[in-house]
Scaffold this motif. Structure first.
Motif, PDB file in Angstrom:
ATOM      1  N   ARG A 120     -56.949 -36.096 -28.009  1.00 33.40           N
ATOM      2  CA  ARG A 120     -56.276 -35.092 -27.589  1.00 33.40           C
ATOM      3  C   ARG A 120     -56.060 -33.804 -27.128  1.00 33.40           C
ATOM      4  N   ASN A 121     -57.724 -33.693 -26.541  1.00 31.51           N
ATOM      5  CA  ASN A 121     -57.969 -32.672 -25.767  1.00 31.51           C
ATOM      6  C   ASN A 121     -57.776 -33.548 -24.093  1.00 31.51           C
ATOM      7  N   ASP A 122     -57.087 -34.405 -24.112  1.00 33.22           N
ATOM      8  CA  ASP A 122     -57.645 -35.349 -22.240  1.00 33.22           C
ATOM      9  C   ASP A 122     -56.164 -34.323 -21.820  1.00 33.22           C
ATOM     10  N   TYR A 123     -56.309 -33.762 -20.891  1.00 33.34           N
ATOM     11  CA  TYR A 123     -54.817 -33.347 -19.648  1.00 33.34           C
ATOM     12  C   TYR A 123     -54.303 -34.622 -19.121  1.00 33.34           C
ATOM     13  N   ARG A 124     -53.060 -34.509 -18.539  1.00 32.76           N
ATOM     14  CA  ARG A 124     -52.841 -35.367 -17.425  1.00 32.76           C
ATOM     15  C   ARG A 124     -53.181 -35.275 -16.612  1.00 32.76           C
ATOM     16  N   GLY A 125     -53.296 -35.951 -15.505  1.00 27.67           N
ATOM     17  CA  GLY A 125     -54.312 -36.706 -14.681  1.00 27.67           C
ATOM     18  C   GLY A 125     -53.291 -35.527 -13.380  1.00 27.67           C
ATOM     19  N   VAL A 126     -54.106 -34.909 -12.438  1.00 29.21           N
ATOM     20  CA  VAL A 126     -53.610 -33.920 -11.882  1.00 29.21           C
ATOM     21  C   VAL A 126     -53.819 -34.025 -10.460  1.00 29.21           C
ATOM     22  N   SER A 127     -52.747 -34.260  -9.232  1.00 26.64           N
ATOM     23  CA  SER A 127     -52.819 -34.460  -8.266  1.00 26.64           C
ATOM     24  C   SER A 127     -52.681 -33.433  -6.828  1.00 26.64           C
ATOM     25  N   ILE A 128     -52.922 -32.611  -6.327  1.00 28.66           N
ATOM     26  CA  ILE A 128     -52.821 -31.870  -5.847  1.00 28.66           C
ATOM     27  C   ILE A 128     -52.628 -32.062  -3.487  1.00 28.66           C
ATOM     28  N   ASP A 129     -51.692 -32.003  -3.303  1.00 34.17           N
ATOM     29  CA  ASP A 129     -51.706 -32.097  -1.527  1.00 34.17           C
ATOM     30  C   ASP A 129     -51.176 -30.325  -0.939  1.00 34.17           C
ATOM     31  N   GLN A 130     -51.554 -29.943  -0.162  1.00 36.95           N
ATOM     32  CA  GLN A 130     -51.020 -29.133   0.643  1.00 36.95           C
ATOM     33  C   GLN A 130     -50.572 -29.166   2.076  1.00 36.95           C
ATOM     34  N   GLY A 131     -49.366 -27.741   2.693  1.00 40.02           N
ATOM     35  CA  GLY A 131     -49.665 -28.212   3.360  1.00 40.02           C
ATOM     36  C   GLY A 131     -48.853 -29.365   4.591  1.00 40.02           C
ATOM     37  N   LEU A 132     -48.237 -29.252   3.104  1.00 37.85           N
ATOM     38  CA  LEU A 132     -46.599 -30.674   3.630  1.00 37.85           C
ATOM     39  C   LEU A 132     -45.866 -29.971   4.001  1.00 37.85           C
ATOM     40  N   ILE A 133     -45.225 -28.842   4.320  1.00 39.54           N
ATOM     41  CA  ILE A 133     -43.848 -28.829   5.137  1.00 39.54           C
ATOM     42  C   ILE A 133     -44.100 -27.878   5.775  1.00 39.54           C
ATOM     43  N   PRO A 134     -43.893 -28.184   7.418  1.00 41.85           N
ATOM     44  CA  PRO A 134     -44.368 -27.255   8.721  1.00 41.85           C
ATOM     45  C   PRO A 134     -43.368 -26.530   8.874  1.00 41.85           C
ATOM     46  N   VAL A 193     -48.568 -34.121 -11.756  1.00 40.94           N
ATOM     47  CA  VAL A 193     -49.530 -33.762 -12.888  1.00 40.94           C
ATOM     48  C   VAL A 193     -48.788 -35.321 -14.159  1.00 40.94           C
ATOM     49  N   GLY A 194     -49.304 -35.966 -14.309  1.00 37.49           N
ATOM     50  CA  GLY A 194     -48.833 -37.515 -14.509  1.00 37.49           C
ATOM     51  C   GLY A 194     -47.601 -37.150 -14.348  1.00 37.49           C
ATOM     52  N   ARG A 195     -46.667 -37.995 -14.731  1.00 36.01           N
ATOM     53  CA  ARG A 195     -45.380 -38.682 -13.842  1.00 36.01           C
ATOM     54  C   ARG A 195     -44.514 -36.766 -13.325  1.00 36.01           C
ATOM     55  N   THR A 196     -45.257 -35.839 -13.599  1.00 35.26           N
ATOM     56  CA  THR A 196     -44.096 -35.046 -12.965  1.00 35.26           C
ATOM     57  C   THR A 196     -44.900 -34.843 -12.003  1.00 35.26           C
ATOM     58  N   ASP A 197     -43.381 -33.933 -11.150  1.00 34.37           N
ATOM     59  CA  ASP A 197     -43.739 -34.362  -9.542  1.00 34.37           C
ATOM     60  C   ASP A 197     -43.106 -33.039  -8.952  1.00 34.37           C
ATOM     61  N   VAL A 198     -43.843 -31.601  -8.657  1.00 34.90           N
ATOM     62  CA  VAL A 198     -43.043 -30.649  -7.938  1.00 34.90           C
ATOM     63  C   VAL A 198     -44.001 -30.625  -6.397  1.00 34.90           C
ATOM     64  N   LEU A 199     -42.688 -29.743  -5.894  1.00 36.37           N
ATOM     65  CA  LEU A 199     -42.718 -29.322  -4.373  1.00 36.37           C
ATOM     66  C   LEU A 199     -42.601 -27.991  -4.351  1.00 36.37           C
ATOM     67  N   VAL A 200     -43.451 -26.644  -4.608  1.00 39.27           N
ATOM     68  CA  VAL A 200     -43.227 -26.022  -3.337  1.00 39.27           C
ATOM     69  C   VAL A 200     -43.851 -25.795  -2.463  1.00 39.27           C
ATOM     70  N   GLY A 201     -43.400 -24.676  -1.328  1.00 40.28           N
ATOM     71  CA  GLY A 201     -42.862 -24.383  -0.552  1.00 40.28           C
ATOM     72  C   GLY A 201     -42.941 -22.461  -1.039  1.00 40.28           C
ATOM     73  N   VAL A 202     -43.534 -21.579   0.462  1.00 33.49           N
ATOM     74  CA  VAL A 202     -43.384 -20.309   0.369  1.00 33.49           C
ATOM     75  C   VAL A 202     -42.830 -20.257   1.801  1.00 33.49           C
ATOM     76  N   LYS A 203     -42.368 -18.620   2.322  1.00 35.85           N
ATOM     77  CA  LYS A 203     -41.763 -18.677   3.098  1.00 35.85           C
ATOM     78  C   LYS A 203     -41.685 -17.137   2.852  1.00 35.85           C
ATOM     79  N   SER A 240     -39.505 -34.985 -13.696  1.00 40.36           N
ATOM     80  CA  SER A 240     -39.897 -33.904 -14.442  1.00 40.36           C
ATOM     81  C   SER A 240     -40.185 -34.945 -15.843  1.00 40.36           C
ATOM     82  N   ASP A 241     -41.616 -35.193 -16.425  1.00 43.74           N
ATOM     83  CA  ASP A 241     -41.544 -35.736 -17.156  1.00 43.74           C
ATOM     84  C   ASP A 241     -42.864 -35.639 -18.344  1.00 43.74           C
ATOM     85  N   GLY A 242     -42.586 -33.669 -18.739  1.00 50.89           N
ATOM     86  CA  GLY A 242     -43.903 -33.333 -19.251  1.00 50.89           C
ATOM     87  C   GLY A 242     -44.814 -32.741 -18.163  1.00 50.89           C
ATOM     88  N   ASN A 243     -45.215 -30.900 -19.083  1.00 49.91           N
ATOM     89  CA  ASN A 243     -45.774 -30.101 -18.537  1.00 49.91           C
ATOM     90  C   ASN A 243     -45.432 -29.550 -17.604  1.00 49.91           C
TER      91      ASN A 243
END
Length: 213
Positions: free
Chosen positions: A25-39, A49-59, A145-148
């Motif tokens: 119940r209290n196990d969270y999905r696996g999380v991986s974080i990579d920074q600085g991917l957009i030059p 987060v699990g199979r959910t995959d998102v990309l964020v860029g700041v301008k 998109s696969d949750g969270n």
């Protein structure tokens, strides 16, 4: 709407402390974080987060403060879904979901109408009161998109803002309304400003499971 059988299956899993993917119940999905991917971006991060995959860029760019907050900078959020993450025929529904996610990030991290409560210190983004400020455009793209999804976006926004570098600027002129301001931007990345991360929260969503009646 879940059927009675589906609800019973979920509740049995809760009572037995096991999910259908083997987590407790209290196990969270696996999380991986990579920074600085957009030059080309001022900061960026990709989060899984699990199979959910998102990309964020700041301008980061120089803009105009809001009239009601002349001393503050601005942070603007936008979320979109990639075509690969959108099932055929569901584009309109996912546009609505993207709008809801944008609103959730804005409400959680952007602060209230008074300008207070923002996760980023907006006063430090001000340059010339009532005339110029830093504007942070925070754009999120949902690749899978696969949750969270909101959780993943929250993690990615925090990581991208941590990766963001704001050039050090010297304001020249602009001391009165008739004097146009100019800017001298320090190109030395080692002197760039880092955002204070202390007030940027980690977003974790939860669901309440109702009892079976």
């Amino acid at each position: 709407m879940l059927s009675v059988t589906e609800r019973k299956f979920i509740q049995d899993g809760i009572s037995q402390n096991i999910r259908n993917d083997g987590r407790q119940r209290n196990d969270y999905r696996g999380v991986s974080i990579d920074q600085g991917l957009i030059p080309q971006a001022s900061g960026s991060a990709r989060v899984r987060v699990g199979r959910t995959d998102v990309l964020v860029g700041v301008k980061v760019e120089i803009g105009t403060p809001l009239p009601e907050h002349p001393r503050l900078g601005r942070v603007e959020f936008a979320v979109d879904f990639s075509t690969a993450a959108t099932p055929a025929g569901a584009a309109r529904a996912y546009e609505d979901i993207a709008s809801d996610l944008t609103q959730a990030l804005t409400q959680t991290l952007g602060g209230g109408p008074s300008g207070t409560g923002a996760a980023v210190d907006l006063e430090k983004l001000g340059l010339i009161e009532g005339r110029t400020c830093w504007v942070l455009h925070v754009d999120g793209l949902v690749l899978v998109s696969d949750g969270n999804v909101l959780d993943a976006l929250g993690f990615a926004v925090k990581a991208a803002l941590e990766d963001t570098r704001i050039p050090r600027v010297t304001v020249i002129g602009g001391t009165n309304e008739d004097d146009l301001a100019d800017f001298e931007v320090d190109e030395d990345t080692s002197s760039a400003l880092h955002l204070d991360m202390d007030r940027i929260p980690v977003i974790v969503t939860m669901n309440q499971v109702q009892t079976l009646t």
